[in-house]
Design a protein around this motif. Structure first.
Motif, PDB file in Angstrom:
ATOM      1  N   UNK A 160       0.820  -1.204   0.000  1.00 50.66           N
ATOM      2  CA  UNK A 160       0.000   0.000   0.000  1.00 50.66           C
ATOM      3  C   UNK A 160       0.856   1.256   0.000  1.00 50.66           C
ATOM      4  N   UNK A 161       0.267   2.313  -0.513  1.00 58.20           N
ATOM      5  CA  UNK A 161       0.887   3.641  -0.504  1.00 58.20           C
ATOM      6  C   UNK A 161      -0.180   4.641  -0.095  1.00 58.20           C
ATOM      7  N   UNK A 162       0.095   5.437   0.935  1.00 57.46           N
ATOM      8  CA  UNK A 162      -0.901   6.375   1.434  1.00 57.46           C
ATOM      9  C   UNK A 162      -1.412   7.276   0.318  1.00 57.46           C
ATOM     10  N   UNK A 163      -2.712   7.511   0.347  1.00 61.75           N
ATOM     11  CA  UNK A 163      -3.362   8.329  -0.679  1.00 61.75           C
ATOM     12  C   UNK A 163      -3.940   9.557   0.011  1.00 61.75           C
ATOM     13  N   UNK A 164      -5.227   9.788  -0.071  1.00 62.31           N
ATOM     14  CA  UNK A 164      -5.849  10.950   0.554  1.00 62.31           C
ATOM     15  C   UNK A 164      -6.756  10.482   1.685  1.00 62.31           C
ATOM     16  N   UNK A 165      -7.307  11.435   2.413  1.00 61.43           N
ATOM     17  CA  UNK A 165      -8.243  11.116   3.491  1.00 61.43           C
ATOM     18  C   UNK A 165      -9.380  12.123   3.467  1.00 61.43           C
ATOM     19  N   UNK A 166     -10.535  11.693   3.967  1.00 65.66           N
ATOM     20  CA  UNK A 166     -11.625  12.628   4.218  1.00 65.66           C
ATOM     21  C   UNK A 166     -12.237  12.287   5.569  1.00 65.66           C
ATOM     22  N   UNK A 167     -13.230  13.044   5.977  1.00 62.53           N
ATOM     23  CA  UNK A 167     -13.849  12.840   7.285  1.00 62.53           C
ATOM     24  C   UNK A 167     -15.310  12.448   7.126  1.00 62.53           C
ATOM     25  N   UNK A 168     -15.821  11.735   8.119  1.00 59.21           N
ATOM     26  CA  UNK A 168     -17.256  11.522   8.225  1.00 59.21           C
ATOM     27  C   UNK A 168     -17.884  12.786   8.807  1.00 59.21           C
ATOM     28  N   UNK A 169     -19.046  13.150   8.283  1.00 55.86           N
ATOM     29  CA  UNK A 169     -19.731  14.365   8.727  1.00 55.86           C
ATOM     30  C   UNK A 169     -21.204  14.051   8.968  1.00 55.86           C
ATOM     31  N   UNK A 170     -21.851  14.934   9.701  1.00 53.46           N
ATOM     32  CA  UNK A 170     -23.299  14.862   9.841  1.00 53.46           C
ATOM     33  C   UNK A 170     -23.936  15.379   8.559  1.00 53.46           C
ATOM     34  N   UNK A 171     -24.888  14.632   8.017  1.00 53.99           N
ATOM     35  CA  UNK A 171     -25.647  15.039   6.837  1.00 53.99           C
ATOM     36  C   UNK A 171     -27.096  15.200   7.280  1.00 53.99           C
ATOM     37  N   UNK A 195     -26.195   4.241   7.104  1.00 55.02           N
ATOM     38  CA  UNK A 195     -25.606   3.684   5.885  1.00 55.02           C
ATOM     39  C   UNK A 195     -25.094   2.293   6.211  1.00 55.02           C
ATOM     40  N   UNK A 196     -25.525   1.311   5.419  1.00 58.07           N
ATOM     41  CA  UNK A 196     -25.223  -0.086   5.715  1.00 58.07           C
ATOM     42  C   UNK A 196     -23.903  -0.504   5.068  1.00 58.07           C
ATOM     43  N   UNK A 197     -22.796  -0.067   5.653  1.00 55.87           N
ATOM     44  CA  UNK A 197     -21.474  -0.532   5.223  1.00 55.87           C
ATOM     45  C   UNK A 197     -20.571  -0.537   6.444  1.00 55.87           C
ATOM     46  N   UNK A 198     -19.509  -1.308   6.373  1.00 55.76           N
ATOM     47  CA  UNK A 198     -18.667  -1.527   7.549  1.00 55.76           C
ATOM     48  C   UNK A 198     -18.082  -0.229   8.085  1.00 55.76           C
ATOM     49  N   UNK A 199     -17.623   0.650   7.181  1.00 56.73           N
ATOM     50  CA  UNK A 199     -17.009   1.888   7.637  1.00 56.73           C
ATOM     51  C   UNK A 199     -17.981   2.764   8.398  1.00 56.73           C
ATOM     52  N   UNK A 200     -19.177   2.973   7.839  1.00 52.01           N
ATOM     53  CA  UNK A 200     -20.175   3.819   8.493  1.00 52.01           C
ATOM     54  C   UNK A 200     -20.679   3.185   9.783  1.00 52.01           C
ATOM     55  N   UNK A 201     -20.835   1.874   9.795  1.00 54.67           N
ATOM     56  CA  UNK A 201     -21.269   1.190  11.021  1.00 54.67           C
ATOM     57  C   UNK A 201     -20.220   1.339  12.119  1.00 54.67           C
ATOM     58  N   UNK A 202     -18.945   1.269  11.729  1.00 50.43           N
ATOM     59  CA  UNK A 202     -17.884   1.441  12.714  1.00 50.43           C
ATOM     60  C   UNK A 202     -17.858   2.842  13.294  1.00 50.43           C
ATOM     61  N   UNK A 205     -20.690   3.249  15.724  1.00 49.46           N
ATOM     62  CA  UNK A 205     -20.378   2.610  17.006  1.00 49.46           C
ATOM     63  C   UNK A 205     -19.489   3.515  17.860  1.00 49.46           C
ATOM     64  N   UNK A 206     -18.527   4.183  17.236  1.00 51.73           N
ATOM     65  CA  UNK A 206     -17.678   5.116  17.979  1.00 51.73           C
ATOM     66  C   UNK A 206     -18.492   6.287  18.507  1.00 51.73           C
ATOM     67  N   UNK A 207     -19.443   6.763  17.693  1.00 49.81           N
ATOM     68  CA  UNK A 207     -20.300   7.866  18.138  1.00 49.81           C
ATOM     69  C   UNK A 207     -21.155   7.440  19.334  1.00 49.81           C
ATOM     70  N   UNK A 208     -21.609   6.198  19.329  1.00 52.69           N
ATOM     71  CA  UNK A 208     -22.426   5.718  20.451  1.00 52.69           C
ATOM     72  C   UNK A 208     -21.599   5.671  21.732  1.00 52.69           C
ATOM     73  N   UNK A 209     -20.326   5.362  21.597  1.00 50.49           N
ATOM     74  CA  UNK A 209     -19.451   5.390  22.772  1.00 50.49           C
ATOM     75  C   UNK A 209     -19.293   6.808  23.310  1.00 50.49           C
ATOM     76  N   UNK A 258     -17.174  14.090  17.471  1.00 50.10           N
ATOM     77  CA  UNK A 258     -15.889  13.397  17.612  1.00 50.10           C
ATOM     78  C   UNK A 258     -15.239  13.309  16.236  1.00 50.10           C
ATOM     79  N   UNK A 259     -13.912  13.316  16.160  1.00 50.42           N
ATOM     80  CA  UNK A 259     -13.261  13.183  14.846  1.00 50.42           C
ATOM     81  C   UNK A 259     -13.403  11.761  14.313  1.00 50.42           C
ATOM     82  N   UNK A 260     -13.742  11.644  13.047  1.00 50.80           N
ATOM     83  CA  UNK A 260     -13.873  10.329  12.402  1.00 50.80           C
ATOM     84  C   UNK A 260     -13.322  10.459  10.989  1.00 50.80           C
TER      85      UNK A 260
END
Length: 303
Positions: A160-171, A195-202, A205-209, A258-260
């Protein structure tokens, strides 16, 4: 200041390896006087005696040993320039690139246009129908893709080679009065859409914590469908910023309490990553100048 010439360095290395001017001349297919003259010029340029000369042959002086080590490095680098030029000239073939739709839409066009212009013999087919990050890595392992833009962590066995990143936001609906910084209480009474995908579910879960307690009123598989519902005031969600760009009318986004972060990487199987065509594609994708040409970069959507 006069600089040493590559052919003089070649002569010095040849004399050291062959042990004599005559042997170096034979190895380089030139005259002995030419080798002697070249070594003399090199010594004058550097201001150091590089060889002990005797009837039995030539051996490097202390300064000669130091110069020889650097000369060998320079000659290897000079040879690699030719290899690199030939590799780029020969880049051709067919590659399959797998990614998320948001990456394909916002990040690939500039890189692929530049790659195609420089290497018209290389064709890249893009499959942007992936919704799950694990599916991208599996496509590489199964041989259904040659290169993929994956979300980290990608699992073992990939280069792997690092690419770009973005953040999860409230929509959320644009009509909803929200205040920064966002608190979960501001969303009370409005349905939460998952949203039913692993990333959004994860991320959920962090937000619930961190105190987020709303149960999903709906669960959908595509971010565009969720954004459309939010535009009609039918709920809010937590989505990647790139996935909802450009924002539909009637939708707003805000940073989460929280940052995501979602970190992408360019990935390939190790053997594929060494092939000239794949190396060229990875190099163009990772080029910061090409990334800066994207609207997503100009609008500050990338990190």
């Amino acid at each position: 200041m006069t600089k040493p010439k590559l052919n003089q360095l070649e002569m010095l290395v040849a004399v050291a390896d062959e042990g004599s001017f005559g042997g170096a001349a034979a190895a380089l297919d030139c005259t002995q006087s030419r080798v002697s003259h070249g070594i003399g010029e090199l010594e004058n340029t550097l201001g150091q005696r590089l060889l002990h000369r005797s009837r039995s042959g030539c051996t490097p002086t202390d300064a000669g040993h130091r110069v020889l080590a650097t000369a060998r490095q320079i000659l290897r680098l000079a040879a690699s320039l030719g290899d690199a030029a030939r590799e780029d000239a020969a880049v051709a073939g067919h590659l399959r690139l797998a990614c998320f739709r948001s990456v394909s839409t916002h990040l690939l066009p500039s890189a692929l246009a530049a790659l195609e212009a420089d290497h018209p013999g290389l064709r890249v087919d893009v499959d942007d129908g992936f919704e799950e990050r694990d599916a991208l890595a599996q496509a590489l392992r199964d041989g259904r893709a040659d290169v993929a833009i994956v979300q980290l962590p990608a699992g073992a066995g990939l280069r792997t080679r690092d690419y770009v990143a973005d953040s999860y936001v409230l929509v959320a609906p644009g009509s909803l009065a929200l205040r920064a910084p966002l608190s979960w209480e501001q969303l009370d009474g409005l349905p939460y859409i998952q949203l039913d995908c692993a990333g959004a579910l994860g991320v959920a879960a962090r937000c619930r914590e961190a105190g987020f307690a709303a149960p999903p009123a709906r669960t959908l598989a595509t971010d565009s469908s969720i954004a459309a519902l939010a535009a009609r005031g039918l709920g809010y969600s937590i989505l990647p910023r790139l996935a909802v760009h450009p924002l539909p009318d009637g939708v707003q986004t805000m940073p989460l309490p929280i940052p995501a972060r979602r970190q992408f990487a360019i990935a390939a199987m190790p053997a594929t990553a060494r092939e000239p065509a794949a190396r060229a594609l990875i190099r163009y994708l990772a080029n910061p100048a090409l990334q800066r040409q994207s609207e997503a970069y100009r609008k500050g959507l990338l990190e």
